[in-house]
Design a protein around this motif. Structure first.
Motif, short mmCIF file in Angstrom:
data_model
loop_
_atom_site.label_atom_id
_atom_site.label_comp_id
_atom_site.label_asym_id
_atom_site.label_seq_id
_atom_site.Cartn_x
_atom_site.Cartn_y
_atom_site.Cartn_z
N UNK A 1 0.81 -1.21 0.00
CA UNK A 1 0.00 0.00 0.00
C UNK A 1 0.84 1.26 0.00
N UNK A 2 2.14 1.11 -0.05
CA UNK A 2 3.08 2.25 -0.01
C UNK A 2 4.45 1.74 -0.47
N UNK A 3 5.27 2.65 -1.02
CA UNK A 3 4.90 4.01 -1.44
C UNK A 3 4.16 3.98 -2.77
N UNK A 4 3.29 5.00 -2.98
CA UNK A 4 2.48 5.06 -4.19
C UNK A 4 2.97 6.10 -5.19
N UNK A 5 3.78 7.04 -4.76
CA UNK A 5 4.27 8.08 -5.67
C UNK A 5 5.16 7.55 -6.80
N UNK A 6 5.87 6.41 -6.63
CA UNK A 6 6.78 5.99 -7.70
C UNK A 6 6.16 5.83 -9.08
N UNK A 7 4.90 5.42 -9.18
CA UNK A 7 4.27 5.30 -10.50
C UNK A 7 4.18 6.66 -11.17
N UNK A 8 3.89 7.70 -10.37
CA UNK A 8 3.82 9.06 -10.91
C UNK A 8 5.23 9.57 -11.22
N UNK A 9 6.19 9.26 -10.35
CA UNK A 9 7.58 9.63 -10.63
C UNK A 9 8.03 9.06 -11.97
N UNK A 10 7.66 7.80 -12.22
CA UNK A 10 8.07 7.16 -13.47
C UNK A 10 7.46 7.85 -14.68
N UNK A 11 6.22 8.34 -14.51
CA UNK A 11 5.54 9.00 -15.62
C UNK A 11 6.08 10.40 -15.89
N UNK A 12 6.56 11.08 -14.85
CA UNK A 12 6.89 12.50 -15.00
C UNK A 12 8.37 12.83 -14.89
N UNK A 13 9.19 11.95 -14.32
CA UNK A 13 10.56 12.34 -13.98
C UNK A 13 11.65 11.43 -14.55
N UNK A 14 11.28 10.45 -15.34
CA UNK A 14 12.32 9.58 -15.91
C UNK A 14 13.13 10.36 -16.95
N UNK A 15 14.45 10.18 -16.95
CA UNK A 15 15.36 10.93 -17.82
C UNK A 15 15.81 10.05 -18.98
N UNK A 16 16.03 10.63 -20.17
CA UNK A 16 16.47 9.80 -21.30
C UNK A 16 17.82 9.11 -21.08
N UNK A 17 18.74 9.78 -20.39
CA UNK A 17 20.11 9.26 -20.29
C UNK A 17 20.56 8.95 -18.87
N UNK A 18 20.04 9.64 -17.87
CA UNK A 18 20.54 9.52 -16.51
C UNK A 18 19.67 8.56 -15.69
N UNK A 19 20.34 7.76 -14.85
CA UNK A 19 19.63 7.00 -13.82
C UNK A 19 19.35 7.95 -12.66
N UNK A 20 18.08 8.02 -12.27
CA UNK A 20 17.69 8.96 -11.23
C UNK A 20 17.09 8.25 -10.03
N UNK A 21 17.33 8.81 -8.85
CA UNK A 21 16.55 8.48 -7.67
C UNK A 21 15.72 9.70 -7.29
N UNK A 22 14.44 9.50 -7.10
CA UNK A 22 13.58 10.55 -6.55
C UNK A 22 13.44 10.23 -5.07
N UNK A 23 13.99 11.10 -4.22
CA UNK A 23 14.02 10.84 -2.78
C UNK A 23 13.09 11.82 -2.07
N UNK A 24 11.93 11.30 -1.68
CA UNK A 24 11.04 12.11 -0.86
C UNK A 24 11.50 12.04 0.59
N UNK A 25 11.62 13.21 1.22
CA UNK A 25 11.95 13.25 2.65
C UNK A 25 10.83 14.00 3.35
N UNK A 26 9.80 13.25 3.70
CA UNK A 26 8.73 13.78 4.53
C UNK A 26 8.99 13.33 5.96
N UNK A 27 7.92 12.98 6.69
CA UNK A 27 8.15 12.40 8.01
C UNK A 27 8.93 11.11 7.90
N UNK A 28 8.56 10.31 6.89
CA UNK A 28 9.28 9.09 6.50
C UNK A 28 9.87 9.32 5.12
N UNK A 29 11.04 8.75 4.86
CA UNK A 29 11.66 8.87 3.54
C UNK A 29 11.26 7.73 2.63
N UNK A 30 11.11 8.02 1.35
CA UNK A 30 10.92 6.94 0.38
C UNK A 30 11.62 7.30 -0.92
#
Length: 376
Positions: free
Chosen positions: A142-171
């Motif tokens: 049931x978590x984390x759910x943001x990665x599907x949206x990250x994949x749709x909006x933030x994937x780069x053509x050439x670079x491997x990326x990590x999207x690191x959310x730092x809220x109360x809990x990190x994901x």
């Protein structure tokens, strides 16, 4: 379509509301942030939520009243960010008050308050909520759910990326470069984000401060690496993803143990905050080194932690092979990225498009996420 996304994270520090415009098909969408607002909870309501998160018992009648009070605040946040604009839909994550990861044959359990039908009633707008339940029913965390949206909006053509959310809990979401084709997108909860830091500041200031602004207090101290390594021995950090966590593991009880460890080393207040900050940074770095298929070229930070320069600097030192930026640098507002994500998830739900990533949550299959509530 114009959609409002709403979320209050595990820090319980207010409701993030984002009004966005979404264009394109569900698989090839683009988003534009029209307006973002952060709306504070009334202090008494915030205290009630935190008490419940910390394990206070609550009669069912009072739980229902709390559910309605949170929904009212979410509705007011939606109306505030809407202004005079036309809006088609609301996606509300709600306020998490309990999260239990899946265990053996037992499904995960996650409870978010702020019921969608009440938000639809107060705003007059169709509302989607309870996003986690569809993934849990499919056997996921049931978590984390943001990665599907990250994949749709933030994937780069050439670079491997990590999207690191730092809220109360990190994901984290690991996004392999697009040229790598079908390389797996993975993600998990990395552990504590701001929750322990915020709790420590509230304790040290007798509640007069809620957080360490800009990390300025912690930046005056010196981290104690021996204590950090003790904390990193926690079994959660060795657990293989998919995995998720919350205040139930990294909350007040864990902080109490941290304080005892700090007392053993006679740490000052600033050294204690510096050590907690180092723990957050090194727990992220440790999880990357243990579980990523390869280290990223870029790390895009979002959530409250992106406004903590000291924490971001410690992350740069811990992961020198990667460039640390924010999602704002990649065109997605770092302060409202999570609210934007739930607006997109609501958009997907209305278009019958799955919203989870089984490689992230451990679900058996892609699933539709969210319950739809139409106003009278």
């Amino acid at each position: 379509m114009r959609v409002i996304g709403l979320i209050s994270g595990t820090s319980v520090d207010g409701i993030d509301a984002a009004l966005i415009e979404i264009t394109g098909a569900p698989t090839e969408l683009s988003v534009r942030l029209i307006r973002g607002e952060t709306c504070d909870y009334p202090s008494a309501l915030q205290s009630r939520i935190l008490d419940l998160c910390h394990g206070a018992s609550l009669p069912l009648e009072e739980l229902a009243e709390l559910d309605d009070a949170i929904a009212q605040c979410f509705a007011e946040a939606a109306l505030q960010v809407q202004g005079d604009d036309r809006v088609d839909l609301i996606g509300s994550h709600g306020q998490t008050v309990f999260h239990r990861p899946r265990q053996a044959e037992r499904l995960a359990y996650s409870l978010q308050l702020g019921r969608g039908m009440a938000i639809a009633h107060h705003t007059g707008l169709p509302t989607v909520n309870n996003f986690r339940q569809g993934d849990i029913a499919a056997g996921g965390e049931g978590a984390p759910l943001a990665p599907a949206v990250d994949a749709a909006l933030l994937r780069h053509p050439k670079f491997n990326r990590c999207v690191q959310n730092i809220g109360g809990i990190g994901n984290v979401t690991y996004l392999p470069a697009q040229h790598r084709g079908d390389a797996a997108i993975v993600g998990w909860d990395t552990g504590p984000g701001n929750a322990l830091l915020d709790l420590a500041v509230q304790h040290l200031t007798d509640g007069t401060q809620r957080y360490d602004q800009d990390g300025a207090w912690a930046a005056q101290g010196t981290p104690c690496l021996e204590v950090v390594q003790r904390w990193l021995d926690h079994p959660y950090f060795r657990q293989t993803p998919p995995k998720s966590t919350g205040r139930e593991l990294f909350g007040q009880d864990f902080l109490n143990q941290c304080q005892q460890d700090a007392d053993d080393y006679a740490l000052t207040s600033v050294d204690f905050l510096a050590t907690l900050t180092e723990f957050t940074a090194l727990s992220i770095a440790d999880s990357y080194q243990r579980f990523l298929p390869q280290m990223p070229d870029e790390i895009l930070v979002c959530g409250g932690g992106n406004r903590n320069p000291y924490l971001c600097d410690r992350l740069r030192l811990a992961l020198p092979m990667a460039t640390v930026k924010t999602t704002s640098d990649a065109g997605l507002d770092a302060d409202f990225k999570e609210a934007i994500a739930f607006a997109v998830l609501a958009y997907w739900r209305m278009h019958q498009h799955p919203g989870n990533l089984p490689t992230v949550t451990g679900a058996d299959q892609p699933a539709l996420l969210g319950e739809i509530h139409l106003p009278a």
